[in-house]
Design a protein around this motif. Structure first.
Motif, PDB file in Angstrom:
ATOM      1  N   LYS A 260       0.934  -1.483  -0.135  1.00 49.92           N
ATOM      2  CA  LYS A 260       0.056   0.284  -0.150  1.00 49.92           C
ATOM      3  C   LYS A 260       1.158   1.326  -0.509  1.00 49.92           C
ATOM      4  O   LYS A 260       1.952   1.186   1.259  1.00 49.92           O
ATOM      5  N   LEU A 261       1.011   2.040  -0.997  1.00 53.95           N
ATOM      6  CA  LEU A 261       1.434   3.143  -1.279  1.00 53.95           C
ATOM      7  C   LEU A 261       0.795   4.718  -0.614  1.00 53.95           C
ATOM      8  O   LEU A 261      -0.610   4.118  -1.170  1.00 53.95           O
ATOM      9  N   GLU A 262       1.740   5.667   0.070  1.00 54.94           N
ATOM     10  CA  GLU A 262       0.641   5.866   0.332  1.00 54.94           C
ATOM     11  C   GLU A 262       1.353   7.774   0.205  1.00 54.94           C
ATOM     12  O   GLU A 262       2.630   7.719   1.107  1.00 54.94           O
ATOM     13  N   THR A 263       1.049   8.971   0.387  1.00 55.51           N
ATOM     14  CA  THR A 263       1.523  10.085   0.637  1.00 55.51           C
ATOM     15  C   THR A 263       1.658  10.289   1.365  1.00 55.51           C
ATOM     16  O   THR A 263       2.194  11.519   2.362  1.00 55.51           O
ATOM     17  N   ASP A 264      -0.170  10.426   2.629  1.00 53.19           N
ATOM     18  CA  ASP A 264      -0.267  10.633   3.993  1.00 53.19           C
ATOM     19  C   ASP A 264      -0.034   9.498   4.673  1.00 53.19           C
ATOM     20  O   ASP A 264      -0.470   8.687   4.576  1.00 53.19           O
ATOM     21  N   GLN A 265       1.258   9.817   5.771  1.00 51.98           N
ATOM     22  CA  GLN A 265       1.862   8.788   6.376  1.00 51.98           C
ATOM     23  C   GLN A 265       0.554   8.518   7.578  1.00 51.98           C
ATOM     24  O   GLN A 265       0.146   7.302   7.572  1.00 51.98           O
ATOM     25  N   THR A 266      -0.283   9.033   8.062  1.00 51.83           N
ATOM     26  CA  THR A 266      -1.442   8.548   8.770  1.00 51.83           C
ATOM     27  C   THR A 266      -1.950   7.682   7.804  1.00 51.83           C
ATOM     28  O   THR A 266      -3.043   7.298   8.889  1.00 51.83           O
ATOM     29  N   LEU A 267      -2.436   7.712   6.839  1.00 54.83           N
ATOM     30  CA  LEU A 267      -3.104   6.405   5.933  1.00 54.83           C
ATOM     31  C   LEU A 267      -2.917   4.980   6.179  1.00 54.83           C
ATOM     32  O   LEU A 267      -3.270   4.397   6.001  1.00 54.83           O
ATOM     33  N   ASN A 287       3.525   1.653   2.595  1.00 53.55           N
ATOM     34  CA  ASN A 287       5.051   2.565   2.437  1.00 53.55           C
ATOM     35  C   ASN A 287       4.742   3.669   2.137  1.00 53.55           C
ATOM     36  O   ASN A 287       3.394   3.867   1.851  1.00 53.55           O
ATOM     37  N   ASP A 288       5.760   4.741   2.281  1.00 53.71           N
ATOM     38  CA  ASP A 288       5.269   6.197   1.793  1.00 53.71           C
ATOM     39  C   ASP A 288       5.893   6.786   0.713  1.00 53.71           C
ATOM     40  O   ASP A 288       6.854   5.779   0.919  1.00 53.71           O
ATOM     41  N   LEU A 289       5.147   7.328  -0.107  1.00 50.28           N
ATOM     42  CA  LEU A 289       6.382   7.831  -0.834  1.00 50.28           C
ATOM     43  C   LEU A 289       7.712   8.254  -0.925  1.00 50.28           C
ATOM     44  O   LEU A 289       8.877   7.880  -1.220  1.00 50.28           O
ATOM     45  N   HIS A 290       7.737   9.619  -0.023  1.00 49.71           N
ATOM     46  CA  HIS A 290       9.298   9.416   0.360  1.00 49.71           C
ATOM     47  C   HIS A 290      10.148   9.470   1.617  1.00 49.71           C
ATOM     48  O   HIS A 290      11.524   9.814   1.364  1.00 49.71           O
ATOM     49  N   HIS A 291       9.682   8.305   1.309  1.00 48.26           N
ATOM     50  CA  HIS A 291      10.518   7.450   2.601  1.00 48.26           C
ATOM     51  C   HIS A 291      10.592   5.931   2.347  1.00 48.26           C
ATOM     52  O   HIS A 291      10.829   4.930   3.329  1.00 48.26           O
TER      53      HIS A 291
END
Ligand code: PAZ
Length: 369
Positions: A260-267, A287-291
């Motif tokens: 699951k890729l998100e840009t909002d970590q809290t999701l 995983n979040d996009l930037h990390h």
């Protein structure tokens, strides 16, 4: 009287496959997979399907324009190498031209291998050389340039090359390509169904970035969409959530890991839990996009939760039974994002695969008669 709200038209997996045409190479691909699996079963190897890269959504039948999904294929290609290293056979289903195991180390955009080669041409023939000044019918041996690898790169290249050659020698890597989301869905279903003979010895590692929307063939313009009419309005349909039939019908007892890729970590955690509740598989890696290259979270039903018990005893659980996880475990995996230059290179996929190997083995053991 108010009109009842109309449901947006959505495809079920069944109606999708009944109306959207299979890719022309499907039968050949399935044949190749069947042969590969037969060889791996003889050797008693576990097999993992790794999906990697992004899918496209063509806007025209004679396609000029398409939507794309972000993904370089790094996660999939890197993970495939660690699975191979651990003795798994790998079906690597990837977006055409995205990164592949081994060659990824010398990607044309980040580390072009031509930069590591040096060329020493032999001197051209001197005037006292017999040819072409005599009538000798034998031409000279062709001039063979000597190509060598830059000394500082040799150790790294040799280690990649050794692993690559060993995998080819053992025949443990089988590669498939997709471009569109349609290619991806047809291939995923066919390969999962083929792999189901392996039961618990099969793992599915779904790292590809798959479009959530698509344009059904019946709604596509045949020719290039013309400009000149102002803005462009396209209504797309939702891609069916194929994880559900994948868990309940296509795979038998396989170990399924989705991303699951998100840009909002809290999701990340709520969305991962939601996926486990909806589809009933084993692990969601958030995983979040930037990390994403140095931090991920593995979310799974907690051992002992009602869902976990149900899965262990009954292979093809679906939520038709109304049983969902009561509790979850979240395991974070992190590596140092800026290690000192002296530290040995480290890739997060090494730790992800390490953890999954243990969990997969426990899954295999828990199904033993
Ligand atoms: O391919 P890549 O290394 O650039 O990116 C990997 C990723 C972020 C696409 C993958 O880890 C992932 O999250 N795949 C699923 C994406 C999704 O939610 O559909």
């Amino acid at each position: 009287m108010d009109e009842p709200p109309t449901e947006p038209p959505t495809f079920s997996a069944e109606s999708y496959f009944a109306t959207q045409p299979p890719p022309s190479t499907l039968d050949t691909d399935v044949h190749g997979v069947r042969e590969f699996l037969a060889r791996q079963r003889k050797q008693g190897r576990k097999v993992v399907l790794v999906t990697s890269g992004g899918t496209t959504v063509p806007l025209e039948l004679n396609v000029v324009r398409f939507l794309d999904n972000f993904s370089a294929g790094t996660r999939g290609a890197t993970s495939a190498e660690y699975f191979l290293k651990a003795g798994y056979a790998v079906i690597f289903m990837h977006r055409q031209f995205s990164l592949q195991p081994f060659s990824r180390h010398y990607s044309h955009s980040t580390n072009p291998f031509l930069d590591f080669l040096e060329i020493d041409s032999p001197p051209p023939p001197t005037s006292d050389a017999p040819y072409p000044y005599t009538h000798d019918p034998a031409p000279p041996a062709p001039l063979q340039p000597q190509i060598t690898v830059t000394p500082t790169e040799r150790i790294a290249l040799a280690s990649v090359l050794r692993a690559y050659k060993a995998v080819h020698e053992h025949g443990t890597l089988h590669t498939l390509t997709f471009v569109t989301v349609n290619d991806y869905l047809w291939l995923l279903r066919a390969v999962s169904q083929e792999m189901s003979v392996l039961k618990r010895n099969a793992m599915y590692y779904l790292a590809a970035a798959v479009s959530d929307f698509f344009l059904p063939r019946q709604k596509m313009s045949e020719h290039k969409i013309q400009s000149g009419k102002g803005s462009l309005h396209i209504e797309m349909d939702q891609v069916p959530k194929v994880l559900k039939p994948m868990v309940a019908e296509w795979t038998r007892d396989g170990y399924i890991v989705s991303f699951k890729l998100e840009t909002d970590q809290t999701l990340l955690i709520p969305k991962a839990r939601q996926a486990l509740e909806r589809y009933g598989h084993q692990v969601v890696i958030g995983n979040d996009l930037h990390h994403r290259k140095h931090r991920v979270v593995l979310v799974s039903p907690a051992p002992g939760s009602s869902f976990a018990k149900h899965r262990a005893g009954k292979p093809n659980n679906t939520h038709a039974d109304g049983i969902i996880p009561t509790d979850y475990i979240e395991s974070w995996i992190e590596i140092d994002p800026s290690p000192p230059p002296s530290a040995p290179p480290k890739e997060i996929e090494e730790d992800i695969i390490d953890e999954l190997l243990k969990r997969h083995q426990a899954w295999v053991d828990s199904g033993a008669e």
